[in-house]
Design a protein around this motif. Structure first.
Motif, PDB file in Angstrom:
ATOM      1  N   VAL A 196       0.871  -1.362   0.063  1.00 24.36           N
ATOM      2  CA  VAL A 196      -0.011   0.006   0.009  1.00 24.36           C
ATOM      3  C   VAL A 196       0.757   1.303   0.007  1.00 24.36           C
ATOM      4  CG1 VAL A 196      -1.774   1.145   1.138  1.00 24.36           C
ATOM      5  CG2 VAL A 196      -1.791  -1.231   1.278  1.00 24.36           C
ATOM      6  N   VAL A 197       0.597   2.250  -1.016  1.00 25.60           N
ATOM      7  CA  VAL A 197       0.919   3.663  -0.670  1.00 25.60           C
ATOM      8  C   VAL A 197      -0.171   4.475  -0.015  1.00 25.60           C
ATOM      9  CG1 VAL A 197       1.490   5.889  -1.889  1.00 25.60           C
ATOM     10  CG2 VAL A 197       2.199   3.483  -2.938  1.00 25.60           C
ATOM     11  N   VAL A 198       0.469   4.607   1.285  1.00 25.11           N
ATOM     12  CA  VAL A 198      -0.534   5.506   2.033  1.00 25.11           C
ATOM     13  C   VAL A 198       0.045   7.057   1.915  1.00 25.11           C
ATOM     14  CG1 VAL A 198      -0.996   6.303   4.589  1.00 25.11           C
ATOM     15  CG2 VAL A 198      -0.232   3.664   3.948  1.00 25.11           C
ATOM     16  N   ASN A 199      -1.138   7.532   1.068  1.00 28.66           N
ATOM     17  CA  ASN A 199      -0.930   9.088   0.776  1.00 28.66           C
ATOM     18  C   ASN A 199      -1.704   9.821   1.761  1.00 28.66           C
ATOM     19  OD1 ASN A 199      -2.582  11.436  -0.701  1.00 28.66           O
ATOM     20  ND2 ASN A 199      -0.406  11.570  -0.919  1.00 28.66           N
ATOM     21  N   ASP A 200      -1.063  10.906   2.235  1.00 29.87           N
ATOM     22  CA  ASP A 200      -1.753  11.967   3.047  1.00 29.87           C
ATOM     23  C   ASP A 200      -0.953  13.320   3.226  1.00 29.87           C
ATOM     24  OD1 ASP A 200      -4.373  11.452   5.207  1.00 29.87           O
ATOM     25  OD2 ASP A 200      -3.149  13.250   5.393  1.00 29.87           O
ATOM     26  N   LEU A 201      -1.634  14.241   2.940  1.00 31.35           N
ATOM     27  CA  LEU A 201      -0.733  15.731   2.953  1.00 31.35           C
ATOM     28  C   LEU A 201      -0.792  16.100   4.403  1.00 31.35           C
ATOM     29  CD1 LEU A 201      -0.111  18.260   1.336  1.00 31.35           C
ATOM     30  CD2 LEU A 201      -2.287  19.046   1.516  1.00 31.35           C
ATOM     31  N   GLY A 202      -1.778  15.565   5.413  1.00 32.47           N
ATOM     32  CA  GLY A 202      -1.582  15.684   6.703  1.00 32.47           C
ATOM     33  C   GLY A 202      -1.954  16.967   7.278  1.00 32.47           C
ATOM     34  N   GLY A 203      -3.028  17.819   6.428  1.00 29.15           N
ATOM     35  CA  GLY A 203      -3.291  19.141   6.933  1.00 29.15           C
ATOM     36  C   GLY A 203      -4.308  18.909   7.815  1.00 29.15           C
ATOM     37  N   SER A 204      -5.195  20.495   7.874  1.00 32.26           N
ATOM     38  CA  SER A 204      -6.040  20.406   8.834  1.00 32.26           C
ATOM     39  C   SER A 204      -7.388  20.192   8.060  1.00 32.26           C
ATOM     40  CB  SER A 204      -6.428  21.503   9.365  1.00 32.26           C
ATOM     41  OG  SER A 204      -6.505  22.667   8.425  1.00 32.26           O
ATOM     42  N   LEU A 205      -8.696  19.976   8.667  1.00 34.00           N
ATOM     43  CA  LEU A 205      -9.909  19.714   8.039  1.00 34.00           C
ATOM     44  C   LEU A 205     -10.132  20.635   6.805  1.00 34.00           C
ATOM     45  CD1 LEU A 205     -12.327  17.665   7.934  1.00 34.00           C
ATOM     46  CD2 LEU A 205     -13.505  19.204   9.658  1.00 34.00           C
TER      47      LEU A 205
END
Ligand code: NAI
Length: 303
Positions: free
Chosen positions: A40-49
């Motif tokens: 799996v490639v776990v993509n997430d920018l990690g920003g706020s809502l």
């Protein structure tokens, strides 16, 4: 019971990209796919809502958890809303695992505001993540899926898009847009063995914890959504171009249908007003599988 029921559906040898997988629904999808053998490639920018800010933390934590459980995963903190970011998400899969079989377009943000107060920026930024992001990552993955004559794409729509919701002109437009994208991907991918479907979920996440009643927390878990995503991502699922509502363990097909309609050679404003009940009738409904079938219905009504 379908033929597949009973035997475990696995993803050994398959590579999955899940966008927005640092928390909430995407995290749950990524964990389930990894648990069933997908890399799996776990993509997430990690920003706020609302999409502001960025952090490598959420994606890294999910990767760490997958690896700890014996799975394989890599993190991507790329922004799906930019062409370069979307290309980089897919490139991460190619670099780490050599292919991409499954794409779950899940990343999303909220910028709720009633129509009169909504700024152009609030409208555009929400469409950019949901619609442009899903288009861009799909576009980046598509040639690789075509080459291997196999692919599964799962887009994330919403009941707010299908049925409307106060204060979400931007979000509901985006989410219904994803239905159109899904149907067209389904048509364009058909010959290459690429299937595309969409889910319209309800789950307790940071996106909904202030909107849903507190007693929903235990019932509307992300884990009661992810099995549908995994099924739609599995090679045994050949359905394409469909939308499914899913929440608290219930799964239902949502379809776009057209009523039997009413026609005349002499269409006037008054004729429409006088036949409004027939125009509004739902039965017997037609479910066009494309533009051609819809146009045929109009032609047939002339006979
Ligand atoms: P969430 O806020 O927990 O997860 C969304 C994730 O997407 C976040 O981790 C965020 O950092 C990431 N993200 C946002 N913009 C990004 C970008 N440009 N590039 C990469 N990552 C980005 O929210 P939740 O509830 O898990 O939402 C997941 C998806 O499900 C969204 O598309 C949402 O609109 C949709 N959805 C959720 C519902 C619910 O009941 N929770 C209802 C209907 C749809």
């Amino acid at each position: 019971m379908s033929a597949a029921a009973g035997s475990e559906l696995r993803f050994d040898g398959k590579v999955a990209v899940v966008t927005g997988a640092g928390q909430g629904l995407g995290r749950s999808h990524a964990l389930l796919l990894a648990q069933r053998g997908a890399k799996v490639v776990v993509n997430d920018l990690g920003g706020s809502l609302d999409g502001s800010g960025a952090s490598s933390g959420p994606a890294a934590e999910v990767v760490e958890l997958i690896v700890k459980n014996g799975g394989e995963a890599v993190a991507s903190t790329d922004n799906v809303a930019t062409p370069e970011g979307a290309e980089a998400v897919v490139q991460a899969a190619l670099d780490a695992f050599g292919r991409v079989d499954v794409l779950v377009n899940n990343a999303g943000i909220l910028r709720d505001r009633s129509l009169g107060k909504m700024t152009v920026e609030e409208f555009d930024s929400v469409l950019a993540v949901h619609v442009r992001g899903s288009f861009l990552v799909s576009r980046a993955a598509f040639p690789h899926m075509k080459e291997q004559a196999y692919g599964r794409i799962v887009n994330t729509s919403s009941p707010a898009g299908l049925f409307g919701n106060f204060g979400q002109a931007n979000y509901s437009t985006a989410k219904m847009g994803l239905v159109g994208l899904t149907k067209t991907l389904g048509i364009e991918g058909a010959r290459a063995g690429i299937r595309a479907n969409a889910i319209a979920p309800i789950a307790w996440t940071r996106m909904t914890e202030t909107l849903l009643p507190a007693e929903f927390e235990d019932k509307f878990t992300p884990e009661r959504v992810s099995p549908l995503v995994a099924y739609l991502a599995h090679e045994s699922c050949t359905t394409s171009g469909e939308v499914f509502s899913v929440g608290a363990g219930r799964v239902a097909r949502v379809f776009v249908a057209e009523g039997p309609g009413w026609r005349t050679d002499d269409l006037t404003i008054e004729a429409i007003a006088g036949n409004w009940d027939a125009i509004m009738a739902e039965q017997p409904y037609l479910q066009p599988t494309g533009l051609g079938q819809q146009a045929t219905a109009s032609l047939q009504a002339m006979l």
